[in-house]
Write a protein that holds these residues in place. Structure first.
Motif, PDB file in Angstrom:
ATOM      1  N   PHE A  19     -52.511  20.118  31.631  1.00 18.99           N
ATOM      2  CA  PHE A  19     -52.667  18.751  31.161  1.00 18.99           C
ATOM      3  C   PHE A  19     -52.452  18.785  29.649  1.00 18.99           C
ATOM      4  O   PHE A  19     -52.956  19.693  28.983  1.00 18.99           O
ATOM      5  N   HIS A  73     -52.963  16.304  26.399  1.00 20.27           N
ATOM      6  CA  HIS A  73     -53.350  15.039  25.770  1.00 20.27           C
ATOM      7  C   HIS A  73     -52.895  15.082  24.326  1.00 20.27           C
ATOM      8  O   HIS A  73     -53.420  15.842  23.513  1.00 20.27           O
ATOM      9  N   ILE A 113     -65.127  11.868  23.289  1.00 19.83           N
ATOM     10  CA  ILE A 113     -63.831  12.531  23.453  1.00 19.83           C
ATOM     11  C   ILE A 113     -62.834  12.004  22.423  1.00 19.83           C
ATOM     12  O   ILE A 113     -62.800  10.815  22.120  1.00 19.83           O
ATOM     13  N   GLU A 132     -59.633  11.411  22.128  1.00 19.40           N
ATOM     14  CA  GLU A 132     -58.598  10.396  22.371  1.00 19.40           C
ATOM     15  C   GLU A 132     -59.207   9.004  22.515  1.00 19.40           C
ATOM     16  O   GLU A 132     -58.479   8.020  22.596  1.00 19.40           O
ATOM     17  N   HIS A 186     -51.476   7.034  26.241  1.00 21.29           N
ATOM     18  CA  HIS A 186     -52.908   7.021  26.563  1.00 21.29           C
ATOM     19  C   HIS A 186     -53.461   5.613  26.343  1.00 21.29           C
ATOM     20  O   HIS A 186     -52.698   4.674  26.109  1.00 21.29           O
ATOM     21  N   HIS A 187     -54.783   5.467  26.458  1.00 26.73           N
ATOM     22  CA  HIS A 187     -55.386   4.130  26.347  1.00 26.73           C
ATOM     23  C   HIS A 187     -55.038   3.445  25.024  1.00 26.73           C
ATOM     24  O   HIS A 187     -54.976   2.217  24.956  1.00 26.73           O
ATOM     25  N   TYR A 246     -48.718  11.468  32.499  1.00 23.48           N
ATOM     26  CA  TYR A 246     -49.968  10.709  32.549  1.00 23.48           C
ATOM     27  C   TYR A 246     -49.681   9.365  31.903  1.00 23.48           C
ATOM     28  O   TYR A 246     -49.102   9.318  30.802  1.00 23.48           O
ATOM     29  N   TRP A 289     -49.226  10.263  36.943  1.00 23.76           N
ATOM     30  CA  TRP A 289     -50.695  10.417  36.910  1.00 23.76           C
ATOM     31  C   TRP A 289     -51.260   9.235  36.136  1.00 23.76           C
ATOM     32  O   TRP A 289     -51.233   9.204  34.904  1.00 23.76           O
ATOM     33  N   ASP A 301     -54.179   6.370  34.929  1.00 19.94           N
ATOM     34  CA  ASP A 301     -55.584   6.389  34.510  1.00 19.94           C
ATOM     35  C   ASP A 301     -55.894   5.034  33.879  1.00 19.94           C
ATOM     36  O   ASP A 301     -54.988   4.232  33.626  1.00 19.94           O
ATOM     37  N   TRP A 314     -59.775   1.314  35.885  1.00 17.36           N
ATOM     38  CA  TRP A 314     -61.077   0.694  36.183  1.00 17.36           C
ATOM     39  C   TRP A 314     -61.255  -0.678  35.534  1.00 17.36           C
ATOM     40  O   TRP A 314     -62.189  -1.391  35.855  1.00 17.36           O
ATOM     41  N   ARG A 338     -55.558   7.191  40.955  1.00 15.67           N
ATOM     42  CA  ARG A 338     -55.988   6.206  39.955  1.00 15.67           C
ATOM     43  C   ARG A 338     -54.953   5.095  39.759  1.00 15.67           C
ATOM     44  O   ARG A 338     -55.115   4.254  38.880  1.00 15.67           O
ATOM     45  N   SER A 398     -66.083   6.755  41.045  1.00 15.36           N
ATOM     46  CA  SER A 398     -66.606   7.311  39.791  1.00 15.36           C
ATOM     47  C   SER A 398     -65.861   8.583  39.381  1.00 15.36           C
ATOM     48  O   SER A 398     -64.714   8.784  39.734  1.00 15.36           O
ATOM     49  N   MET A 399     -66.508   9.439  38.609  1.00 16.45           N
ATOM     50  CA  MET A 399     -65.814  10.601  38.084  1.00 16.45           C
ATOM     51  C   MET A 399     -65.584  11.677  39.142  1.00 16.45           C
ATOM     52  O   MET A 399     -64.868  12.630  38.912  1.00 16.45           O
ATOM     53  N   GLU A 441     -62.809  14.534  37.915  1.00 17.60           N
ATOM     54  CA  GLU A 441     -62.632  14.771  36.469  1.00 17.60           C
ATOM     55  C   GLU A 441     -63.819  15.548  35.938  1.00 17.60           C
ATOM     56  O   GLU A 441     -64.964  15.145  36.113  1.00 17.60           O
ATOM     57  N   CYS A 468     -59.252  17.887  37.155  1.00 19.13           N
ATOM     58  CA  CYS A 468     -58.763  18.011  35.778  1.00 19.13           C
ATOM     59  C   CYS A 468     -59.949  18.330  34.882  1.00 19.13           C
ATOM     60  O   CYS A 468     -61.066  17.863  35.109  1.00 19.13           O
ATOM     61  N   TRP A 487     -60.406  15.955  25.305  1.00 20.68           N
ATOM     62  CA  TRP A 487     -59.023  16.039  25.812  1.00 20.68           C
ATOM     63  C   TRP A 487     -58.065  16.036  24.629  1.00 20.68           C
ATOM     64  O   TRP A 487     -57.269  16.942  24.466  1.00 20.68           O
TER      65      TRP A 487
HETATM   66  O1  H79 Z   1     -57.561  11.040  29.739  1.00 21.28           O
HETATM   67  C1  H79 Z   1     -58.835  11.619  29.823  1.00 21.28           C
HETATM   68  C2  H79 Z   1     -59.882  10.682  29.373  1.00 21.28           C
HETATM   69  O2  H79 Z   1     -59.558  10.040  28.155  1.00 21.28           O
HETATM   70  C3  H79 Z   1     -59.988   9.689  30.496  1.00 21.28           C
HETATM   71  N1  H79 Z   1     -59.591  10.464  31.672  1.00 21.28           N
HETATM   72  C4  H79 Z   1     -59.255  11.801  31.254  1.00 21.28           C
HETATM   73  C5  H79 Z   1     -58.223  12.426  32.142  1.00 21.28           C
HETATM   74  C6  H79 Z   1     -61.382   9.312  30.561  1.00 21.28           C
HETATM   75  N2  H79 Z   1     -62.346  10.172  30.626  1.00 21.28           N
HETATM   76  N3  H79 Z   1     -63.476   9.598  30.615  1.00 21.28           N
HETATM   77  N4  H79 Z   1     -63.259   8.372  30.542  1.00 21.28           N
HETATM   78  C7  H79 Z   1     -61.976   8.113  30.530  1.00 21.28           C
HETATM   79  C8  H79 Z   1     -64.375   7.544  30.468  1.00 21.28           C
HETATM   80  C9  H79 Z   1     -64.395   6.504  31.492  1.00 21.28           C
HETATM   81  C10 H79 Z   1     -65.601   6.246  32.002  1.00 21.28           C
HETATM   82  C11 H79 Z   1     -65.837   5.141  32.793  1.00 21.28           C
HETATM   83 FE1  H79 Z   1     -65.792   4.730  34.735  1.00 21.28          FE
HETATM   84  C12 H79 Z   1     -64.971   4.084  33.015  1.00 21.28           C
HETATM   85  C13 H79 Z   1     -67.103   4.805  33.216  1.00 21.28           C
HETATM   86  C14 H79 Z   1     -67.024   3.524  33.754  1.00 21.28           C
HETATM   87  C15 H79 Z   1     -65.706   3.056  33.615  1.00 21.28           C
HETATM   88  C16 H79 Z   1     -64.440   5.768  35.779  1.00 21.28           C
HETATM   89  C17 H79 Z   1     -64.606   4.568  36.398  1.00 21.28           C
HETATM   90  C18 H79 Z   1     -65.679   6.396  35.780  1.00 21.28           C
HETATM   91  C19 H79 Z   1     -66.542   5.571  36.381  1.00 21.28           C
HETATM   92  C20 H79 Z   1     -65.894   4.439  36.776  1.00 21.28           C
END
Ligand code: H79
Length: 611
Positions: A65, A67, A86, A88, A136-137, A180, A235, A237, A240, A268, A275-276, A293, A309, A316
């Motif tokens: 992976f 990032h 984290i 990122e 990424h986000h 990703y 991949w 992400d 949610w 995803r 959840s995780m 995760e 992962c 990350w």
């Molecule tokens: O890219 C990396 C991280 O930035 C992203 N995924 C990995 C691969 C990431 N990790 N943690 N998070 C995002 C936090 C997200 C947490 C949450 Fe939920 C989102 C908590 C509530 C909403 C996911 C969906 C977990 C629970 C529900």
């Protein structure tokens, strides 16, 4: 209409039964969260087609992976403050406004980036695929996207298409390139940008979100899938967010598969993730595999594809001050643990803004690679081991082979495996080039006992390979209680010794290599003490070989005397053994010394009950 995996795979009338079975298995294992991942696809696909599509991924077992993005510039620090969480996520965690965060693009000039080096680092670690953050986000794009200027070509001084360079290097080194891609986007005005300072606010929606999907997200995915050659995985992400729905997920899944039918898409993409834990809740969600995760499921499930992962430290994206690295031993054992449960391991690196994979990561990957170089056969193409719990380690399997991964080496030099000796043909250490065979026996509880070196050959994980016997010959006990082990029924291990017959011969002969040995398997119903009688011949001048006869875990020693010729057989009692439980046992004869040209001609061993 909702389509389940069962409906895709099997005739409709079977559907109910199969669901019942699946449910029954879940109840038994009490892991309702680990449901079957389903590709709810408009593209019809039967089980064979799906297996074919998933084949490389299931065999790969280990991926990298990556990032990488603008967050590597602040590297965890904003306005002089170390931002928890984290790396990122710094835009969200430090409440950085879009226009402020955009400024990192001008500082993103990773002149030390070398795609070839990255890909080689992955390959040398034994990884088979790379998943890099196309976006990424935070919304920043690592390729030259036509629908935005917020990308590597238009917004940074670097102006090199990172994904293009990686795709070339991956092709060169035989690594699958995967992307990703975040569905959530903190930079786009039609997505989550207006939510500042709470980009990740789960209760908010953007009335223009569908416009973002239509005019931005989907066109970007099309760019990625059409311009960088065949991809392994998309991949997704950030699914949610409140704006994202399962129908949009199905539509995106089909968008991806329609552009590259053989691509694999993680769960995803839709709303099925629980959840995780990362697995899909029910049978109704899009995606081809589950994505736990930062955790390893307690058990795998047959037929369910998943990939854990994980980070090597606690972030990350690169954070300059995160030194909380997992050890190479820990990471390698995690890979083995995951493979032993039937999953993949996607292990993360977070390169710096200069374009370098942190040295701590490089070192760990190199250590894993050293082990993989000798032992990867026990990882690639394997499926979950037969045993859920083993006191000393893990197990992976392939048709005809069991790989025992020994973490805690048995100091007594005997590895116990809860299986029948009869099922095993031979055993050897995977990392030993000569593959010299290890002695096999059974203990009184019916466990297989493998005689191993007293000192662990590999402190992290020594792999013992068990090759399975095609058909097991077990010699029965006669009515009068004797057990006659004839030469022609023996399993002969080694290079020279073999069964020979005719001209007065009916024996194991050509026993000119003292490393060769013979084994029988026999059954005992009438227990008790037995005299052990050996019938053999040895020409004058060749006598004197000493051997160890092991029977039912008891050891006797014998010494071969001259009998005058290679066909003049004599019978000698060499000792007694006691068998106190009915069951299947081994008897082996292994030479210790061979002063002459051969050990002996061995005709039979007889266990005679002592009445
Ligand atoms: O890219 C990396 C991280 O930035 C992203 N995924 C990995 C691969 C990431 N990790 N943690 N998070 C995002 C936090 C997200 C947490 C949450 Fe939920 C989102 C908590 C509530 C909403 C996911 C969906 C977990 C629970 C529900």
């Amino acid at each position: 209409m909702k389509t389940t995996l069962s409906q895709i795979y099997e005739p409709v009338q079977k559907c109910k039964l199969r669901l019942t079975l699946v449910v029954a298995v879940f109840c038994l294992l009490a892991i309702p969260a680990y449901a079957q991942i389903t590709a709810k696809s408009a593209l019809p696909e039967d089980k064979e087609q799906r297996d074919e599509r998933m084949k490389w991924w299931r065999e790969a077992r280990f991926g990298m992976f990556i990032h990488w993005g603008l967050y590597s510039v602040p590297a965890g620090t904003y306005k002089g403050k170390q931002i928890p969480g984290i790396g990122e996520w710094i835009m969200e965690n430090a409440d950085i406004p879009v226009v402020e965060y955009e400024k990192f693009a001008k500082q993103f000039n990773p002149v030390k980036f070398n795609a070839d080096q990255w890909v080689q680092t992955a390959r040398n670690a034994g990884m088979k695929y790379i998943v890099i953050t196309s976006k990424h986000h935070d919304g920043f794009c690592l390729w030259d996207s036509k629908v935005t200027n917020y990308d590597i070509m238009d917004a940074t001084p670097f102006k090199r298409d990172i994904l293009k360079e990686l795709s070339v290097a991956c092709k060169k080194h035989g690594i699958r390139l995967c992307f990703y891609h975040s569905i959530m986007d903190w930079h786009h005005p039609d997505a989550q940008a207006p939510f500042h300072p709470n980009y990740n606010d789960g209760s908010r929606t953007n009335p223009n979100f569908s416009r973002y999907v239509k005019n931005y997200l989907k066109p970007q995915i099309k760019e990625l899938i059409t311009n960088y050659g065949p991809l392994g995985v998309m991949w997704f992400d950030g699914e949610w967010i409140k704006d994202w729905t399962e129908p949009q997920g199905v539509d995106l899944y089909n968008h991806v598969r329609s552009l590259q039918p053989n691509i694999i898409v993680n769960n995803r993409v839709g709303k099925g993730r629980k959840s995780m834990q990362g697995m899909t809740r029910e049978n109704y969600f899009a995606g081809d595999f589950g994505t736990p995760e930062q955790e390893i499921p307690p058990t795998g499930l047959p037929g369910v594809d998943w990939e854990t992962c994980m980070t090597m430290n606690d972030t990350w994206g690169f954070k300059s001050y995160d030194h909380n690295w997992k050890s190479a031993e820990d990471l390698l054992r995690k890979l083995v643990d995951i493979a032993g449960k039937g999953g993949n391991f996607l292990l993360n690196v977070g390169p710096t803004s200069e374009g370098l994979i942190p040295q701590a990561s490089v070192e760990r990957l190199a250590a894993m690679g050293q082990w993989m170089e000798r032992n990867s056969e026990s990882i690639y193409g394997t499926t979950a081991g037969l045993f859920e719990k083993l006191p000393w380690g893990r197990c992976t399997t392939k048709p005809g082979k069991l790989y025992l991964h020994v973490f805690d080496w048995p100091t007594a030099g005997e590895l116990k495996v809860p299986m029948s000796r009869n099922d095993v043909q031979k055993a050897y250490l995977l990392a030993h080039k000569d593959r010299s065979e290890l002695l096999l026996d059974s203990d009184d509880n019916g466990n297989l006992v493998v005689t191993v070196p007293r000192k662990a050959p590999d402190m992290i994980d020594t792999v013992v390979v068990l090759e399975m016997e095609a058909e097991a010959v077990v010699i029965p006990q006669a009515k009068d209680g004797t057990v006659v082990l004839k030469a022609q029924d023996a399993i002969v291990h080694g290079t020279n010794a073999r069964y020979e017959s005719g001209g007065g011969k009916d024996n194991i002969g050509y026993w000119t290599n003292p490393d060769d040995y013979v084994i029988w398997r026999f059954n005992v119903i009438e227990t008790g003490p037995f005299n052990v009688e050996v019938t053999f011949a040895c020409a004058t001048g060749s006598g004197g070989s000493e051997y160890i006869l092991s029977a039912a875990r008891q050891k006797l020693t014998g010494k071969v005397k001259n009998t005058g010729s290679w066909t003049n057989f004599v019978t000698e009692k060499i000792g007694t053994v006691k068998i106190s439980k009915p069951g299947t046992y081994n008897l082996s004869i292994k030479p210790e010394t061979m002063p002459g040209g051969a050990v002996m001609n061995l005709k039979s061993v007889t266990l005679v009950p002592i009445k």
